[in-house]
Scaffold this motif. Structure first.
Motif, PDB file in Angstrom:
ATOM      1  N   ARG A  12       0.832  -1.207   0.000  1.00 32.11           N
ATOM      2  CA  ARG A  12       0.000   0.000   0.000  1.00 32.11           C
ATOM      3  C   ARG A  12       0.864   1.255   0.000  1.00 32.11           C
ATOM      4  O   ARG A  12       0.632   2.190  -0.780  1.00 32.11           O
ATOM      5  N   GLU A  13       1.871   1.292   0.844  1.00 35.49           N
ATOM      6  CA  GLU A  13       2.730   2.468   0.938  1.00 35.49           C
ATOM      7  C   GLU A  13       3.516   2.713  -0.340  1.00 35.49           C
ATOM      8  O   GLU A  13       3.772   3.859  -0.714  1.00 35.49           O
ATOM      9  N   PHE A  14       3.893   1.647  -1.030  1.00 36.89           N
ATOM     10  CA  PHE A  14       4.596   1.813  -2.303  1.00 36.89           C
ATOM     11  C   PHE A  14       3.721   2.586  -3.287  1.00 36.89           C
ATOM     12  O   PHE A  14       4.157   3.564  -3.888  1.00 36.89           O
ATOM     13  N   PRO A  19       4.519   9.369  -7.340  1.00 38.58           N
ATOM     14  CA  PRO A  19       4.124  10.731  -7.697  1.00 38.58           C
ATOM     15  C   PRO A  19       3.122  10.717  -8.855  1.00 38.58           C
ATOM     16  O   PRO A  19       3.434  11.086  -9.981  1.00 38.58           O
ATOM     17  N   LEU A  20       1.899  10.278  -8.576  1.00 40.50           N
ATOM     18  CA  LEU A  20       0.875  10.186  -9.614  1.00 40.50           C
ATOM     19  C   LEU A  20       0.252  11.557  -9.854  1.00 40.50           C
ATOM     20  O   LEU A  20      -0.020  12.295  -8.924  1.00 40.50           O
ATOM     21  N   GLN A  21       0.057  11.860 -11.112  1.00 40.14           N
ATOM     22  CA  GLN A  21      -0.561  13.113 -11.501  1.00 40.14           C
ATOM     23  C   GLN A  21      -1.524  12.827 -12.645  1.00 40.14           C
ATOM     24  O   GLN A  21      -1.433  11.792 -13.301  1.00 40.14           O
ATOM     25  N   ARG A  24      -0.810  11.063 -16.456  1.00 41.08           N
ATOM     26  CA  ARG A  24       0.506  10.458 -16.292  1.00 41.08           C
ATOM     27  C   ARG A  24       0.339   8.960 -16.126  1.00 41.08           C
ATOM     28  O   ARG A  24      -0.514   8.502 -15.383  1.00 41.08           O
ATOM     29  N   TYR A  25       1.157   8.213 -16.800  1.00 41.50           N
ATOM     30  CA  TYR A  25       1.081   6.762 -16.722  1.00 41.50           C
ATOM     31  C   TYR A  25       1.821   6.249 -15.494  1.00 41.50           C
ATOM     32  O   TYR A  25       2.766   6.870 -15.003  1.00 41.50           O
ATOM     33  N   LEU A  26       1.378   5.084 -15.018  1.00 44.62           N
ATOM     34  CA  LEU A  26       1.985   4.471 -13.841  1.00 44.62           C
ATOM     35  C   LEU A  26       3.468   4.207 -14.064  1.00 44.62           C
ATOM     36  O   LEU A  26       4.276   4.408 -13.154  1.00 44.62           O
ATOM     37  N   ASN A  27       3.847   3.786 -15.277  1.00 45.50           N
ATOM     38  CA  ASN A  27       5.267   3.498 -15.525  1.00 45.50           C
ATOM     39  C   ASN A  27       6.124   4.758 -15.369  1.00 45.50           C
ATOM     40  O   ASN A  27       7.248   4.691 -14.885  1.00 45.50           O
ATOM     41  N   ALA A  29       5.477   7.235 -13.281  1.00 42.43           N
ATOM     42  CA  ALA A  29       5.566   7.497 -11.841  1.00 42.43           C
ATOM     43  C   ALA A  29       6.564   6.558 -11.177  1.00 42.43           C
ATOM     44  O   ALA A  29       7.333   6.980 -10.313  1.00 42.43           O
ATOM     45  N   ILE A  30       6.558   5.293 -11.587  1.00 41.09           N
ATOM     46  CA  ILE A  30       7.505   4.331 -11.012  1.00 41.09           C
ATOM     47  C   ILE A  30       8.931   4.713 -11.384  1.00 41.09           C
ATOM     48  O   ILE A  30       9.830   4.683 -10.540  1.00 41.09           O
ATOM     49  N   ALA A  31       9.157   5.076 -12.633  1.00 44.68           N
ATOM     50  CA  ALA A  31      10.499   5.473 -13.069  1.00 44.68           C
ATOM     51  C   ALA A  31      10.979   6.699 -12.300  1.00 44.68           C
ATOM     52  O   ALA A  31      12.133   6.744 -11.858  1.00 44.68           O
ATOM     53  N   GLN A  32      10.115   7.676 -12.118  1.00 48.99           N
ATOM     54  CA  GLN A  32      10.497   8.872 -11.372  1.00 48.99           C
ATOM     55  C   GLN A  32      10.797   8.523  -9.922  1.00 48.99           C
ATOM     56  O   GLN A  32      11.780   8.997  -9.347  1.00 48.99           O
ATOM     57  N   SER A  33       9.963   7.688  -9.328  1.00 51.07           N
ATOM     58  CA  SER A  33      10.146   7.291  -7.934  1.00 51.07           C
ATOM     59  C   SER A  33      11.471   6.568  -7.739  1.00 51.07           C
ATOM     60  O   SER A  33      12.148   6.748  -6.728  1.00 51.07           O
ATOM     61  N   ALA A  34      11.850   5.731  -8.706  1.00 50.39           N
ATOM     62  CA  ALA A  34      13.097   4.970  -8.614  1.00 50.39           C
ATOM     63  C   ALA A  34      14.288   5.751  -9.166  1.00 50.39           C
ATOM     64  O   ALA A  34      15.409   5.252  -9.171  1.00 50.39           O
ATOM     65  N   ASN A  35      14.016   6.966  -9.655  1.00 49.13           N
ATOM     66  CA  ASN A  35      15.063   7.808 -10.244  1.00 49.13           C
ATOM     67  C   ASN A  35      15.821   7.063 -11.343  1.00 49.13           C
ATOM     68  O   ASN A  35      17.046   6.997 -11.351  1.00 49.13           O
ATOM     69  N   THR A  36      15.050   6.490 -12.263  1.00 48.64           N
ATOM     70  CA  THR A  36      15.631   5.722 -13.352  1.00 48.64           C
ATOM     71  C   THR A  36      14.768   5.896 -14.594  1.00 48.64           C
ATOM     72  O   THR A  36      13.708   6.511 -14.541  1.00 48.64           O
ATOM     73  N   GLY A  37      15.208   5.355 -15.686  1.00 46.98           N
ATOM     74  CA  GLY A  37      14.446   5.441 -16.921  1.00 46.98           C
ATOM     75  C   GLY A  37      13.512   4.250 -17.086  1.00 46.98           C
ATOM     76  O   GLY A  37      13.768   3.161 -16.559  1.00 46.98           O
TER      77      GLY A  37
END
Length: 67
Positions: A12-14, A19-21, A24-27, A29-37
Motif C-alpha cells: 500500500r505504501e509503495f 508521484p501520480l498526476q 501520467r502513466y503508472l510506468n 511514476a515508477i520510473a520517477q520514484s526509482a530515479n531511473t528510466g
C-alpha cells in the motif's frame, strides 16, 4: 499475522508514495520514484519486487483461515 500486515502495508505504501498526476502513466511514476528510466534494469527490478510482494500477499490471504 504481523508479517502479512507488514507486507500489505508495504505494498500500500509503495503505491501511495508514487508521484501520480493527471495524464501520467503508472510506468512514468515508477520510473520517477526509482530515479531511473523506463525500461532500465532498475525499473524492471522495482516491478519484479512489486509483483513478488503482491503474489506473496495473495498467497498469504488465500492460505489464511481468517478470510
Amino acid at each position: 499475522m504481523a508479517d502479512e500486515r507488514t507486507l500489505a502495508t508495504e505494498v500500500r505504501e509503495f503505491f501511495e508514495s508514487l508521484p501520480l498526476q493527471a495524464n501520467r502513466y503508472l510506468n512514468q511514476a515508477i520510473a520517477q520514484s526509482a530515479n531511473t528510466g523506463i525500461g532500465s534494469v532498475q525499473f524492471f527490478g522495482v516491478l519484479a519486487n512489486v509483483k513478488e510482494n503482491c503474489d506473496q500477499l495473495i498467497d498469504d490471504i488465500n492460505s489464511s483461515r481468517l478470510k
